[in-house]
Design a protein around this motif. Structure first.
Motif, PDB file in Angstrom:
ATOM      1  N   ILE A  72      23.199  17.736  -2.332  1.00 37.35           N
ATOM      2  CA  ILE A  72      22.413  17.643  -1.423  1.00 37.35           C
ATOM      3  C   ILE A  72      22.873  17.830   0.072  1.00 37.35           C
ATOM      4  N   PRO A  73      23.864  17.255   0.520  1.00 35.24           N
ATOM      5  CA  PRO A  73      24.349  17.799   1.887  1.00 35.24           C
ATOM      6  C   PRO A  73      24.641  19.350   1.927  1.00 35.24           C
ATOM      7  N   GLY A  74      24.776  19.979   0.818  1.00 41.37           N
ATOM      8  CA  GLY A  74      24.807  21.472   0.655  1.00 41.37           C
ATOM      9  C   GLY A  74      23.551  22.003   1.309  1.00 41.37           C
ATOM     10  N   VAL A  75      22.369  21.643   0.729  1.00 42.80           N
ATOM     11  CA  VAL A  75      21.161  22.275   1.306  1.00 42.80           C
ATOM     12  C   VAL A  75      21.209  22.172   2.887  1.00 42.80           C
ATOM     13  N   PHE A  76      21.675  20.854   3.345  1.00 39.34           N
ATOM     14  CA  PHE A  76      21.507  20.681   4.795  1.00 39.34           C
ATOM     15  C   PHE A  76      22.622  21.625   5.428  1.00 39.34           C
ATOM     16  N   LEU A  77      23.582  21.891   4.895  1.00 37.38           N
ATOM     17  CA  LEU A  77      24.714  22.655   5.574  1.00 37.38           C
ATOM     18  C   LEU A  77      24.232  24.003   5.602  1.00 37.38           C
ATOM     19  N   ALA A  78      23.378  24.460   4.475  1.00 37.95           N
ATOM     20  CA  ALA A  78      22.699  25.987   4.501  1.00 37.95           C
ATOM     21  C   ALA A  78      21.857  26.185   5.657  1.00 37.95           C
ATOM     22  N   PHE A  79      20.910  25.106   6.175  1.00 34.19           N
ATOM     23  CA  PHE A  79      20.146  25.318   7.111  1.00 34.19           C
ATOM     24  C   PHE A  79      21.056  25.178   8.545  1.00 34.19           C
ATOM     25  N   LEU A  80      22.087  24.466   8.400  1.00 39.51           N
ATOM     26  CA  LEU A  80      22.814  24.530   9.852  1.00 39.51           C
ATOM     27  C   LEU A  80      23.571  25.950   9.677  1.00 39.51           C
ATOM     28  N   MET A  81      23.984  26.298   8.745  1.00 44.27           N
ATOM     29  CA  MET A  81      24.577  27.726   8.872  1.00 44.27           C
ATOM     30  C   MET A  81      23.515  28.750   9.448  1.00 44.27           C
ATOM     31  N   ARG A  82      22.190  28.641   8.580  1.00 43.78           N
ATOM     32  CA  ARG A  82      21.367  29.490   9.181  1.00 43.78           C
ATOM     33  C   ARG A  82      20.965  29.612  10.758  1.00 43.78           C
ATOM     34  N   GLY A  83      21.374  28.049  11.384  1.00 43.60           N
ATOM     35  CA  GLY A  83      21.335  28.222  12.856  1.00 43.60           C
ATOM     36  C   GLY A  83      22.012  28.783  13.580  1.00 43.60           C
ATOM     37  N   VAL A  84      23.496  29.096  12.905  1.00 39.95           N
ATOM     38  CA  VAL A  84      24.387  29.804  13.687  1.00 39.95           C
ATOM     39  C   VAL A  84      24.172  31.301  13.323  1.00 39.95           C
ATOM     40  N   PHE A  85      23.563  31.560  12.235  1.00 39.82           N
ATOM     41  CA  PHE A  85      23.263  33.084  11.944  1.00 39.82           C
ATOM     42  C   PHE A  85      22.232  33.343  13.285  1.00 39.82           C
ATOM     43  N   ILE A  86      21.299  32.304  13.360  1.00 45.05           N
ATOM     44  CA  ILE A  86      20.135  33.059  14.445  1.00 45.05           C
ATOM     45  C   ILE A  86      20.912  32.909  15.833  1.00 45.05           C
ATOM     46  N   VAL A  87      21.617  32.020  16.320  1.00 44.83           N
ATOM     47  CA  VAL A  87      22.368  31.961  17.567  1.00 44.83           C
ATOM     48  C   VAL A  87      23.297  33.508  17.644  1.00 44.83           C
ATOM     49  N   ALA A  88      23.889  33.834  16.583  1.00 42.59           N
ATOM     50  CA  ALA A  88      24.721  34.992  16.452  1.00 42.59           C
ATOM     51  C   ALA A  88      23.903  36.224  16.654  1.00 42.59           C
ATOM     52  N   GLY A  89      22.536  36.227  16.436  1.00 49.14           N
ATOM     53  CA  GLY A  89      21.836  37.243  16.667  1.00 49.14           C
ATOM     54  C   GLY A  89      21.592  38.049  15.341  1.00 49.14           C
ATOM     55  N   VAL A  90      21.968  37.764  13.992  1.00 49.34           N
ATOM     56  CA  VAL A  90      21.925  38.436  13.008  1.00 49.34           C
ATOM     57  C   VAL A  90      20.885  38.125  11.947  1.00 49.34           C
ATOM     58  N   MET A  91      19.924  37.171  12.544  1.00 45.02           N
ATOM     59  CA  MET A  91      19.048  36.454  11.519  1.00 45.02           C
ATOM     60  C   MET A  91      17.920  36.149  12.658  1.00 45.02           C
ATOM     61  N   PRO A  92      16.823  36.617  12.386  1.00 45.25           N
ATOM     62  CA  PRO A  92      15.348  36.096  13.026  1.00 45.25           C
ATOM     63  C   PRO A  92      15.282  34.671  12.818  1.00 45.25           C
ATOM     64  N   SER A  93      14.625  34.256  14.167  1.00 51.98           N
ATOM     65  CA  SER A  93      14.196  32.951  14.037  1.00 51.98           C
ATOM     66  C   SER A  93      13.431  32.337  13.083  1.00 51.98           C
ATOM     67  N   ASP A  94      12.466  33.272  12.471  1.00 52.61           N
ATOM     68  CA  ASP A  94      11.491  33.013  11.619  1.00 52.61           C
ATOM     69  C   ASP A  94      11.922  33.392  10.223  1.00 52.61           C
ATOM     70  N   PHE A  95      12.997  33.684  10.054  1.00 55.75           N
ATOM     71  CA  PHE A  95      13.586  33.977   8.492  1.00 55.75           C
ATOM     72  C   PHE A  95      13.329  32.815   7.610  1.00 55.75           C
ATOM     73  N   GLN A  96      12.779  32.793   6.545  1.00 55.57           N
ATOM     74  CA  GLN A  96      12.483  31.608   5.899  1.00 55.57           C
ATOM     75  C   GLN A  96      13.539  31.448   4.973  1.00 55.57           C
ATOM     76  N   MET A  97      14.092  30.267   4.774  1.00 56.97           N
ATOM     77  CA  MET A  97      14.960  29.564   3.660  1.00 56.97           C
ATOM     78  C   MET A  97      14.261  29.376   2.404  1.00 56.97           C
ATOM     79  N   GLN A  98      14.972  29.856   1.271  1.00 51.36           N
ATOM     80  CA  GLN A  98      14.293  29.503  -0.100  1.00 51.36           C
ATOM     81  C   GLN A  98      15.247  28.500  -0.556  1.00 51.36           C
ATOM     82  N   VAL A  99      14.845  27.187  -1.007  1.00 57.05           N
ATOM     83  CA  VAL A  99      15.624  26.343  -1.466  1.00 57.05           C
ATOM     84  C   VAL A  99      14.955  25.998  -3.067  1.00 57.05           C
ATOM     85  N   GLY A 100      15.792  26.654  -3.910  1.00 53.70           N
ATOM     86  CA  GLY A 100      15.390  26.482  -5.258  1.00 53.70           C
ATOM     87  C   GLY A 100      16.589  25.950  -6.202  1.00 53.70           C
ATOM     88  N   ILE A 101      16.262  25.416  -7.456  1.00 54.57           N
ATOM     89  CA  ILE A 101      17.043  24.789  -8.281  1.00 54.57           C
ATOM     90  C   ILE A 101      18.253  25.606  -8.795  1.00 54.57           C
TER      91      ILE A 101
END
Length: 865
Positions: free
Chosen positions: A347-376
């Motif tokens: 459960i906290p791993g999913v939140f960590l993924a979104f936090l890491m996504r934020g760092v990817f966006i700040v680093a400029g290697v991921m667009p801000s509208d890149f969607q995350m896919q949370v599956g089973i």
């Protein structure tokens, strides 16, 4: 095959009877299993985060906008594939020959094939430059490509002359542009007037761009590539299956990449495909690393837990329990704890993924509208990996316990084993000289590989610390124990003697802390060494007085260089273009490919604007297909002056340039230097990044600045800056550095959790010991003072051995990058490492000591271990 699968399942999953017995054991020893649960849960969170990122990189992206009406979009291969699974993305758009349009149109099922060209445009209004929505770009295209949207003209008509344009409705609204008005559009740095003859709208609003449509001929002229196109969209009848049509096209027309569905967004937006590649690569590699680390951490935690139960396990062996039964019991316990920890950590791993996504966006290697896919799937994979890792760790621990005879088991339970196994000691001793060879000798490949090897060799020293931890701790106690424990006081005497008698237990707390210190120090000080060297090279080598750069991100057109050179008082004007290039070179029995930051310059007067520190050859020969390399790069790829290298430019073009010079200041100015016209011709926008200006001797700097600003007034999207505003890092490595920092932070965070976990387990298990001390006359204050003495030993030893282990790798990194043996040590970084080490150890041991002393001594002395 089926039998092998059953055996694998049986290895991981025990039977119902074993699980029932294990659950009873766990309920009776909640504290003993809490440490393993925490280690697995924390590992599960990190692995889940990597899994979510990996699934998102493989399965999501950005919905196409201008290509939404195309059944198939064809583009060139935007990646260089190192092998079947690893790719390197080109930094510029790779284009297609225009002749492929007719070939695609001839494929059965294709209704029409339409080429598309992207031209960077700036819309000027009286209030300034109007960008796309959310500061996305404004792009120009030929009108025929509007059918790929499809765009419909809501006002006016299509453009029919070179001076006519159609704007998308949102851009016209934000720029307050009306039909039949005249607008200023800047391509590169050159402004031109156009009459707005139409306003067009796509079916859905454009969110990642704004569109300006020229006539097809005008778009081709502005692109500067009359025989190339960026992509080709295919319109097909609704009854045609896009996937089948894509296969037919690629089978009939070679050297194409077909995109359908959401994948069309990758062809339309290069940053989406770039983000996919980076996310998949880094999530997969880091996730794999974390699985291995979880195995070691969990094995270490389980080993400590089993060591604390040695009397119980010895008794089981003495009353007839077989090694196989011990294995079954530990396996069942591990599986239950691992399953619970993996589920809780997901459960906290999913939140960590979104936090890491934020760092990817700040680093400029991921667009801000890149969607995350949370599956089973990532959660299930994490559950399997964590259970397997824990089972493997439990198996390693159970082997040591189960193979001991019953008589030996009871004897080992009485006192802690004094000697380490010979194999462990030999491995630890051999790893130290091997690490020294890799960091301080010429065993490693020269160049940046030497620095990389030195950084990687830290793992050898970390493992050596793990193997020799008890011996190293004994040595530290013998030499420094009297200074750390106040030996003439009762608590100090107890602390030193207790540490000596239980060095194995204390080493279980000291060793992971020392490992964390080593890994953190190498990362922090290795980065500070590279940054300091780059800053020194820039400050020493930069000789320009002024810089001309684009204010809107569209670059500086070559015409600006001619204008600047004509200003009185300008001695030298050096245009600088940037891109990333790929160099392929022999490596052992095969080849290797590395990415380097490249700059394109003109050699005339280069020494007046920048000193790149030429040590071999002559930069004056930088014309045509030639190249100059930094010393580090030349050593890495095995290049020599006068020889040639295999190089891929940013748009995928392959050249074999001759090396005309080798220079020293690659960290500051880029590792590869090419002729300016060669780089500009192979960038997407075909513009320079900046122009460096050196004033003539005796020129008044204020007068020159005024003259330059006056000359640049005709170019509204460029601006004049001074030396202090000059040029960000040329290698484009800031984003990669930030991502590395992210993953190292996550890794060190997990190690910190493991360290605290181990310290708490090792201390909280000493309830009976603390009770005995109090019953023979020691006060609670003396016991706490004894533990403070042990804590000082733990902290000092961890810092001593952790920092000593960083010296060879840091010297190797510094030698590889700068030829200087002394690395740049960040004082703030050192203070942070020391403070964090003290905080982790002191806080964990102090809290655990208070917890262990809560029961009354008379009650605790009769309790279990």
């Amino acid at each position: 095959m089926i039998r092998s699968i059953k055996r694998a399942v049986a290895f991981v999953v025990p039977g119902r009877r074993d699980l029932s017995l294990a659950w009873s054991t766990i309920k009776g020893r909640k504290l003993g299993f809490a440490g393993s649960f925490v280690a697995i849960a924390a590992g599960s969170a990190v692995i889940t985060a990597c899994g979510v990122l990996l699934e998102s990189g493989l399965g999501t992206g950005v919905t196409p906008e201008r290509y939404a009406g195309a059944a198939v979009v064809l583009s060139a291969e935007q990646s260089y594939w190192l092998d079947e699974t690893a790719e390197v993305r080109y930094s510029e758009r790779v284009t297609l020959p225009a002749s492929k349009v007719a070939a695609i149109a001839a494929v059965p099922g294709v209704k029409s094939a339409i080429s598309d060209i992207n031209v960077g445009v700036s819309l000027l209004t009286p209030d300034g430059v109007v960008n796309g929505p959310d500061d996305f770009p404004v792009l120009g295209h030929g009108w025929s490509s509007s059918a790929l949207g499809p765009f419909s003209v809501s006002e006016g008509r299509a453009p029919a002359a070179p001076g006519e344009v159609v704007l998308d409705a949102d851009l016209a609204s934000r720029g307050d542009v009306a039909l039949d008005s005249t607008v200023q559009l800047v391509v590169g740095s050159i402004p031109s007037s156009y009459r707005v003859v139409g306003i067009a709208s796509p079916p859905d609003e454009l969110a990642r761009q704004s569109a300006v449509f020229f006539t097809d001929d005008q778009a081709i002229r502005l692109s500067g590539r009359p025989d190339r196109v960026d992509a080709i969209g295919v319109l097909a009848d609704p009854s045609v299956n896009p996937e089948q049509l894509a296969q037919a096209i690629t089978a009939a027309v070679p050297d194409l990449v077909a995109h359908t569905g959401a994948g069309r967004g990758d062809a339309e937006f290069l940053d989406v495909g770039d983000a996919r590649a980076v996310v998949v690569e880094m999530a997969a590699s880091f996730g794999g690393t974390m699985v291995l680390i979880v195995v070691f951490v969990v094995a270490s935690t389980l080993a400590l837990s089993v060591r604390q139960r040695r009397r119980e396990l010895a008794l089981l062996r003495a009353i007839g329990a077989t090694p196989k039964q011990i294995h079954w019991m530990i396996r069942a316990e591990v599986v239950l704890v691992a399953a619970a920890g993996a589920v809780v950590g997901a459960i906290p791993g999913v939140f960590l993924a979104f936090l890491m996504r934020g760092v990817f966006i700040v680093a400029g290697v991921m667009p801000s509208d890149f969607q995350m896919q949370v599956g089973i799937l990532p959660i299930l994979a994490t559950l399997v990996l964590c259970m397997t890792a824990a089972r493997l760790g439990g198996w390693l621990v159970a082997r040591q316990v189960a193979k001991v005879s019953p008589v030996e088991a009871l004897g080992d339970a009485a006192v802690e084993p004094k000697k380490l196994s010979k194999v462990r000691v030999i491995i630890g001793l051999l790893l130290i000289p091997l690490g020294l060879l890799l960091t301080l000798n010429n065993v490693a490949v020269a160049g940046d590989s030497a620095a990389d090897t030195a950084a990687s060799a830290v793992l050898l020293f970390v493992v050596a610390i793990g193997c020799l931890g008890p011996l190293l701790l004994n040595g530290a106690i013998a030499v420094f124990g009297s200074f750390l424990t106040r030996p003439f006081s009762a608590s100090g005497f107890l602390a030193k003697r207790n540490a000596q008698a239980n060095s194995r237990r204390l080493s279980a707390a000291t060793t992971p802390l020392a490992m964390g210190v080593t890994l953190a120090a190498v990362q922090v000080f290795g980065a500070s060494t590279a940054m300091a060297a780059a800053q020194d090279q820039i400050e020493d080598g930069l000789r320009a007085d002024y810089v001309v750069a684009a204010s809107s991100g569209t670059g500086v057109s070559p015409q600006v260089v001619d204008t600047v050179r004509g200003v009185p008082g300008v001695a030298v004007a050096t245009p600088v273009a940037r891109m990333r290039v790929l160099v392929t070179f022999p490596s052992e029995d095969s080849t290797a490919t590395k990415v380097y930051g490249a700059q394109g310059v003109v050699p005339e007067g280069l020494g007046s604007t920048m000193d790149i520190g030429v040590i071999e050859g002559d930069i004056a020969g930088l014309r045509g297909e030639t190249v100059a390399l930094s010393r580090v790069t030349a050593e890495t790829v095995g290049a020599q002056q006068g020889g040639t290298i295999d190089l891929r430019l940013g748009d995928g073009s392959v050249i074999k340039p001759r090396v005309v010079a080798i220079y020293e200041n690659g960290l500051g100015f880029g590792d590869v230097t090419l002729p300016n016209d060669l780089v500009v011709a192979h960038t997407t926008a075909q513009v320079d990044s900046a122009v460096l200006i050196k004033s003539a001797d005796g020129t008044d700097v204020d007068t020159l600045a005024t003259a330059l600003r006056a000359a640049l007034e005709r170019y509204p999207t460029v601006q004049l800056g001074d030396r202090d505003e000059l040029l960000a890092s040329p290698g484009g490595g800031a984003d990669e550095g930030l991502l590395n920092l992210l993953f190292q932070f996550v890794l060190l965070g997990y190690i910190a959790i493991a360290v605290v976990n181990t310290l708490v387990m090792a201390t909280a298990s000493r309830v009976r010991e603390f009770a005995m001390l109090q019953l023979i006359g020691a006060g609670q204050g003396q016991v706490r003072s004894m533990m403070r003495g042990e804590t000082r030993i733990v902290v000092f030893s961890a810092l001593l051995f952790g920092l000593l282990a960083t010296i060879p790798p840091l010297i190797g990194i510094s030698l590889g990058l700068t030829k200087q043996p002394i690395p740049s040590i960040s004082i703030l970084g050192l203070i942070a490492i020391v403070a964090l080490t003290i905080l982790l150890a002191w806080g964990a041991i102090t809290w655990a000591t208070r917890f262990a002393m809560r029961p009354a001594p008379i009650d605790a002395i009769g309790g279990r271990e």
